[in-house]
Write a protein that holds these residues in place. Structure first.
Motif, PDB file in Angstrom:
ATOM      1  N   THR A  28       0.830  -1.195   0.000  1.00 27.23           N
ATOM      2  CA  THR A  28       0.000   0.000   0.000  1.00 27.23           C
ATOM      3  C   THR A  28       0.869   1.251   0.000  1.00 27.23           C
ATOM      4  O   THR A  28       1.935   1.269   0.617  1.00 27.23           O
ATOM      5  CB  THR A  28      -0.944   0.010   1.214  1.00 27.23           C
ATOM      6  N   SER A  30      -0.371   4.247   0.886  1.00 18.90           N
ATOM      7  CA  SER A  30      -1.126   5.276   1.614  1.00 18.90           C
ATOM      8  C   SER A  30      -0.229   6.146   2.478  1.00 18.90           C
ATOM      9  O   SER A  30      -0.609   7.259   2.832  1.00 18.90           O
ATOM     10  CB  SER A  30      -2.206   4.620   2.472  1.00 18.90           C
ATOM     11  N   SER A  54      -2.209  11.847   2.479  1.00 16.36           N
ATOM     12  CA  SER A  54      -3.677  11.803   2.507  1.00 16.36           C
ATOM     13  C   SER A  54      -4.307  12.501   1.312  1.00 16.36           C
ATOM     14  O   SER A  54      -5.496  12.393   1.089  1.00 16.36           O
ATOM     15  CB  SER A  54      -4.180  12.465   3.786  1.00 16.36           C
ATOM     16  N   ASN A  74      -6.372   6.341  -2.095  1.00 13.52           N
ATOM     17  CA  ASN A  74      -5.570   5.354  -1.364  1.00 13.52           C
ATOM     18  C   ASN A  74      -6.272   3.999  -1.260  1.00 13.52           C
ATOM     19  O   ASN A  74      -5.614   2.969  -1.148  1.00 13.52           O
ATOM     20  CB  ASN A  74      -5.212   5.883   0.019  1.00 13.52           C
TER      21      ASN A  74
END
Length: 127
Positions: A28, A30, A54, A74
């Motif tokens: 990921t 994110s 974010s 995300n």
């Protein structure tokens, strides 16, 4: 390791629009800062836009400010670059890049600050 794959490039007339995507895999992203760069023939790779973890913070090169919008999802591990009012001078190979974030709001505009790169997608704008 993070793998990045760009898509959405192509041939468009001046004044047209394109939406580039950058799909990440391997882990990921994110908590990775991400960015778009471009490289025209015979020129150095240059910064286009960057986005924080974010998506709350973004920054753009002066050459694309007001014409491009960077965003990310995300949940889909994907970043985007919406490009409007394209000009012939926007013609280049566009690369996405990712950097393991050191702080929540950081935005990096130097290529050497990024850890992972995609293979690039060609954008050609005809006059």
């Amino acid at each position: 390791q993070v793998q990045l794959v760009e898509s959405g490039g192509g041939l468009v007339q001046a004044g047209g629009s394109l939406r580039l995507s950058c799909a990440a895999s391997g882990r990921t992203v994110s908590n990775y800062g991400m960015g778009w760069f471009r490289q025209a023939p015979g020129k150095e790779r240059e910064f286009v836009a960057a986005i924080s973890w974010s998506g709350s913070h973004t920054t753009y090169a002066d050459s694309v400010k007001g014409r491009c919008t960077i965003s990310r999802d995300n949940a889909k591990n994907t970043m985007y670059l919406q490009m409007n009012s394209l000009k012939p001078e926007d013609t280049a190979v566009y690369y996405c890049a990712a950097r393991l974030g050191r702080s929540l709001y950081e935005l990096k505009i130097v290529p050497t600050d990024y850890d992972y790169w995609g293979q690039g997608t060609q954008v050609t704008v005809s006059s």
